[in-house]
Motif scaffolding. Structure first.
Motif, PDB file in Angstrom:
ATOM      1  N   MET A  87       0.851  -1.174   0.000  1.00  0.00           N
ATOM      2  CA  MET A  87       0.000   0.000   0.000  1.00  0.00           C
ATOM      3  C   MET A  87       0.895   1.236   0.000  1.00  0.00           C
ATOM      4  SD  MET A  87      -2.967   1.079   2.688  1.00  0.00           S
ATOM      5  CE  MET A  87      -1.991   1.599   4.073  1.00  0.00           C
ATOM      6  N   GLU A  88       0.630   2.152  -0.889  1.00  0.00           N
ATOM      7  CA  GLU A  88       1.365   3.409  -0.958  1.00  0.00           C
ATOM      8  C   GLU A  88       0.430   4.531  -0.512  1.00  0.00           C
ATOM      9  OE1 GLU A  88       3.841   6.172  -4.106  1.00  0.00           O
ATOM     10  OE2 GLU A  88       2.646   4.514  -4.855  1.00  0.00           O
ATOM     11  N   VAL A  89       0.717   5.143   0.633  1.00  0.00           N
ATOM     12  CA  VAL A  89      -0.110   6.219   1.167  1.00  0.00           C
ATOM     13  C   VAL A  89       0.483   7.554   0.730  1.00  0.00           C
ATOM     14  CG1 VAL A  89      -0.995   7.300   3.258  1.00  0.00           C
ATOM     15  CG2 VAL A  89      -0.775   4.815   3.151  1.00  0.00           C
ATOM     16  N   LEU A  90      -0.321   8.367   0.070  1.00  0.00           N
ATOM     17  CA  LEU A  90       0.135   9.663  -0.407  1.00  0.00           C
ATOM     18  C   LEU A  90      -0.228  10.794   0.536  1.00  0.00           C
ATOM     19  CD1 LEU A  90      -0.752   9.287  -4.187  1.00  0.00           C
ATOM     20  CD2 LEU A  90       1.411   8.799  -3.020  1.00  0.00           C
ATOM     21  N   SER A  91      -1.289  10.624   1.299  1.00  0.00           N
ATOM     22  CA  SER A  91      -1.739  11.659   2.224  1.00  0.00           C
ATOM     23  C   SER A  91      -2.654  10.988   3.229  1.00  0.00           C
ATOM     24  CB  SER A  91      -2.495  12.753   1.459  1.00  0.00           C
ATOM     25  OG  SER A  91      -2.910  13.778   2.322  1.00  0.00           O
ATOM     26  N   GLY A  92      -2.919  11.655   4.330  1.00  0.00           N
ATOM     27  CA  GLY A  92      -3.821  11.108   5.331  1.00  0.00           C
ATOM     28  C   GLY A  92      -4.596  12.226   6.003  1.00  0.00           C
ATOM     29  N   ARG A  93      -5.740  11.843   6.526  1.00  0.00           N
ATOM     30  CA  ARG A  93      -6.513  12.818   7.277  1.00  0.00           C
ATOM     31  C   ARG A  93      -7.399  12.092   8.271  1.00  0.00           C
ATOM     32  NH1 ARG A  93     -10.473  15.913   3.063  1.00  0.00           N
ATOM     33  NH2 ARG A  93      -8.434  16.248   2.204  1.00  0.00           N
ATOM     34  N   ALA A 100     -15.317  26.437  14.542  1.00  0.00           N
ATOM     35  CA  ALA A 100     -14.859  27.644  15.254  1.00  0.00           C
ATOM     36  C   ALA A 100     -13.768  27.294  16.263  1.00  0.00           C
ATOM     37  CB  ALA A 100     -16.035  28.336  15.942  1.00  0.00           C
ATOM     38  N   PHE A 101     -13.912  26.168  16.971  1.00  0.00           N
ATOM     39  CA  PHE A 101     -12.906  25.749  17.938  1.00  0.00           C
ATOM     40  C   PHE A 101     -11.565  25.496  17.263  1.00  0.00           C
ATOM     41  CE2 PHE A 101     -10.576  22.226  19.896  1.00  0.00           C
ATOM     42  CZ  PHE A 101     -10.324  22.759  21.157  1.00  0.00           C
ATOM     43  N   TYR A 102     -11.548  24.674  16.232  1.00  0.00           N
ATOM     44  CA  TYR A 102     -10.288  24.324  15.581  1.00  0.00           C
ATOM     45  C   TYR A 102      -9.682  25.522  14.837  1.00  0.00           C
ATOM     46  CZ  TYR A 102     -10.872  19.486  16.901  1.00  0.00           C
ATOM     47  OH  TYR A 102     -10.989  18.332  17.641  1.00  0.00           O
ATOM     48  N   ARG A 103     -10.527  26.354  14.231  1.00  0.00           N
ATOM     49  CA  ARG A 103     -10.034  27.513  13.489  1.00  0.00           C
ATOM     50  C   ARG A 103      -9.645  28.665  14.409  1.00  0.00           C
ATOM     51  NH1 ARG A 103     -14.675  29.439  10.641  1.00  0.00           N
ATOM     52  NH2 ARG A 103     -15.006  30.455  12.648  1.00  0.00           N
ATOM     53  N   ASP A 104     -10.533  29.033  15.333  1.00  0.00           N
ATOM     54  CA  ASP A 104     -10.333  30.244  16.123  1.00  0.00           C
ATOM     55  C   ASP A 104      -9.613  30.003  17.446  1.00  0.00           C
ATOM     56  OD1 ASP A 104     -11.777  31.438  14.058  1.00  0.00           O
ATOM     57  OD2 ASP A 104     -13.674  31.294  15.135  1.00  0.00           O
ATOM     58  N   THR A 105      -9.996  28.963  18.169  1.00  0.00           N
ATOM     59  CA  THR A 105      -9.374  28.698  19.468  1.00  0.00           C
ATOM     60  C   THR A 105      -7.996  28.081  19.301  1.00  0.00           C
ATOM     61  OG1 THR A 105     -11.557  28.424  20.466  1.00  0.00           O
ATOM     62  CG2 THR A 105      -9.666  27.601  21.711  1.00  0.00           C
ATOM     63  N   LEU A 106      -7.896  27.021  18.487  1.00  0.00           N
ATOM     64  CA  LEU A 106      -6.594  26.401  18.281  1.00  0.00           C
ATOM     65  C   LEU A 106      -5.774  27.128  17.220  1.00  0.00           C
ATOM     66  CD1 LEU A 106      -7.153  22.550  18.532  1.00  0.00           C
ATOM     67  CD2 LEU A 106      -6.673  24.211  20.320  1.00  0.00           C
ATOM     68  N   GLY A 107      -6.430  27.851  16.347  1.00  0.00           N
ATOM     69  CA  GLY A 107      -5.713  28.607  15.323  1.00  0.00           C
ATOM     70  C   GLY A 107      -5.204  27.767  14.168  1.00  0.00           C
ATOM     71  N   LEU A 108      -5.858  26.633  13.886  1.00  0.00           N
ATOM     72  CA  LEU A 108      -5.423  25.794  12.772  1.00  0.00           C
ATOM     73  C   LEU A 108      -5.759  26.487  11.447  1.00  0.00           C
ATOM     74  CD1 LEU A 108      -6.552  22.215  13.876  1.00  0.00           C
ATOM     75  CD2 LEU A 108      -4.354  23.353  14.256  1.00  0.00           C
ATOM     76  N   ALA A 109      -4.857  26.378  10.489  1.00  0.00           N
ATOM     77  CA  ALA A 109      -5.070  26.964   9.165  1.00  0.00           C
ATOM     78  C   ALA A 109      -6.024  26.088   8.354  1.00  0.00           C
ATOM     79  CB  ALA A 109      -3.739  27.102   8.435  1.00  0.00           C
ATOM     80  N   VAL A 110      -6.893  26.730   7.605  1.00  0.00           N
ATOM     81  CA  VAL A 110      -7.852  26.024   6.762  1.00  0.00           C
ATOM     82  C   VAL A 110      -7.168  25.602   5.463  1.00  0.00           C
ATOM     83  CG1 VAL A 110     -10.015  26.228   5.472  1.00  0.00           C
ATOM     84  CG2 VAL A 110      -9.831  27.221   7.766  1.00  0.00           C
ATOM     85  N   HIS A 111      -7.268  24.316   5.146  1.00  0.00           N
ATOM     86  CA  HIS A 111      -6.752  23.777   3.887  1.00  0.00           C
ATOM     87  C   HIS A 111      -7.786  23.983   2.778  1.00  0.00           C
ATOM     88  CE1 HIS A 111      -4.984  21.090   0.959  1.00  0.00           C
ATOM     89  NE2 HIS A 111      -5.994  20.238   1.059  1.00  0.00           N
ATOM     90  N   ARG A 112      -9.030  23.612   3.087  1.00  0.00           N
ATOM     91  CA  ARG A 112     -10.107  23.833   2.131  1.00  0.00           C
ATOM     92  C   ARG A 112     -11.447  23.732   2.833  1.00  0.00           C
ATOM     93  NH1 ARG A 112     -13.036  20.306  -0.314  1.00  0.00           N
ATOM     94  NH2 ARG A 112     -12.810  18.361  -1.102  1.00  0.00           N
ATOM     95  N   GLU A 113     -12.436  24.332   2.213  1.00  0.00           N
ATOM     96  CA  GLU A 113     -13.797  24.288   2.726  1.00  0.00           C
ATOM     97  C   GLU A 113     -14.715  23.791   1.615  1.00  0.00           C
ATOM     98  OE1 GLU A 113     -14.426  27.715   5.883  1.00  0.00           O
ATOM     99  OE2 GLU A 113     -13.594  28.530   4.015  1.00  0.00           O
ATOM    100  N   PHE A 114     -15.760  23.089   2.009  1.00  0.00           N
ATOM    101  CA  PHE A 114     -16.770  22.638   1.059  1.00  0.00           C
ATOM    102  C   PHE A 114     -18.113  22.700   1.754  1.00  0.00           C
ATOM    103  CE2 PHE A 114     -14.631  19.118   3.063  1.00  0.00           C
ATOM    104  CZ  PHE A 114     -15.623  18.248   3.449  1.00  0.00           C
ATOM    105  N   GLY A 135       0.097  19.931  10.302  1.00  0.00           N
ATOM    106  CA  GLY A 135       1.480  19.613   9.975  1.00  0.00           C
ATOM    107  C   GLY A 135       1.524  18.829   8.688  1.00  0.00           C
ATOM    108  N   SER A 136       1.890  17.549   8.763  1.00  0.00           N
ATOM    109  CA  SER A 136       1.966  16.726   7.560  1.00  0.00           C
ATOM    110  C   SER A 136       0.679  15.949   7.298  1.00  0.00           C
ATOM    111  CB  SER A 136       3.149  15.754   7.670  1.00  0.00           C
ATOM    112  OG  SER A 136       2.956  14.908   8.777  1.00  0.00           O
ATOM    113  N   GLY A 137      -0.370  16.223   8.031  1.00  0.00           N
ATOM    114  CA  GLY A 137      -1.656  15.560   7.826  1.00  0.00           C
ATOM    115  C   GLY A 137      -2.778  16.587   7.822  1.00  0.00           C
ATOM    116  N   PHE A 138      -4.004  16.087   7.872  1.00  0.00           N
ATOM    117  CA  PHE A 138      -5.165  16.955   7.814  1.00  0.00           C
ATOM    118  C   PHE A 138      -6.222  16.488   8.814  1.00  0.00           C
ATOM    119  CE2 PHE A 138      -3.267  16.897   3.607  1.00  0.00           C
ATOM    120  CZ  PHE A 138      -3.133  18.252   3.330  1.00  0.00           C
ATOM    121  N   LEU A 139      -7.073  17.421   9.232  1.00  0.00           N
ATOM    122  CA  LEU A 139      -8.242  17.128  10.056  1.00  0.00           C
ATOM    123  C   LEU A 139      -9.450  17.640   9.305  1.00  0.00           C
ATOM    124  CD1 LEU A 139      -9.697  16.343  12.718  1.00  0.00           C
ATOM    125  CD2 LEU A 139      -9.268  18.688  13.482  1.00  0.00           C
ATOM    126  N   GLU A 140     -10.365  16.756   8.982  1.00  0.00           N
ATOM    127  CA  GLU A 140     -11.598  17.147   8.313  1.00  0.00           C
ATOM    128  C   GLU A 140     -12.725  17.146   9.324  1.00  0.00           C
ATOM    129  OE1 GLU A 140     -14.726  15.224   5.184  1.00  0.00           O
ATOM    130  OE2 GLU A 140     -12.609  15.203   4.584  1.00  0.00           O
TER     131      GLU A 140
END
Length: 127
Positions: free
Chosen positions: A1-7, A20-34, A43-48
């Motif tokens: 298995m070759e993993v290219l990305s994870g979330r 609001a918690f993850y964006r404003d309180t923790l200050g995480l940068a938004v990768h994308r919105e839908f 960092g090297s992963g994502f939280l959806e």
């Protein structure tokens, strides 16, 4: 298995509150919105954060976030009135860890890796 990305996919009880918690309180940068979600850089992963859940956080799951300076991070979060569940301490495995939680009770482990820890040293033998 070759993993290219994870979330990690998080289905919160109240998506707007959690975004609001993850964006404003923790200050995480938004990768994308839908339409029904927001994806944050971890960092090297994502939280959806998307959709809706109903059961709340599982005690069997935690979000592990490595930070550069744990003390400064905790001071920053206290300044945003975020309760600290457990103050920073050195764990038996050598990492400095503190705990916070998201609005649904998901435990978030904030980790600083000390300079002398094997995770920060090149342990390969010299040629």
């Amino acid at each position: 298995m070759e993993v290219l990305s994870g979330r990690m996919l998080l289905r919160p009880a109240d998506r707007d509150r959690s975004v609001a918690f993850y964006r404003d309180t923790l200050g995480l940068a938004v990768h994308r919105e839908f339409a029904v979600g927001t994806v944050f850089f971890l960092g090297s992963g994502f939280l959806e954060v998307s959709g809706e859940g109903g059961r709340g956080a599982s005690p069997d799951q935690s979000l592990w976030l490595q930070v550069r300076d744990l003390s400064a991070t905790l001071d920053e979060l206290r300044g945003r009135n975020l309760p600290i569940l457990r103050e920073a301490r050195r764990e038996p495995w050598g990492l400095d860890e503190a705990w916070i939680e998201d609005p649904d009770g998901m435990r978030i482990v904030l980790v600083e890796i000390p300079a002398d820890h094997p995770l920060r040293r090149d342990i390969r033998p010299l040629p």
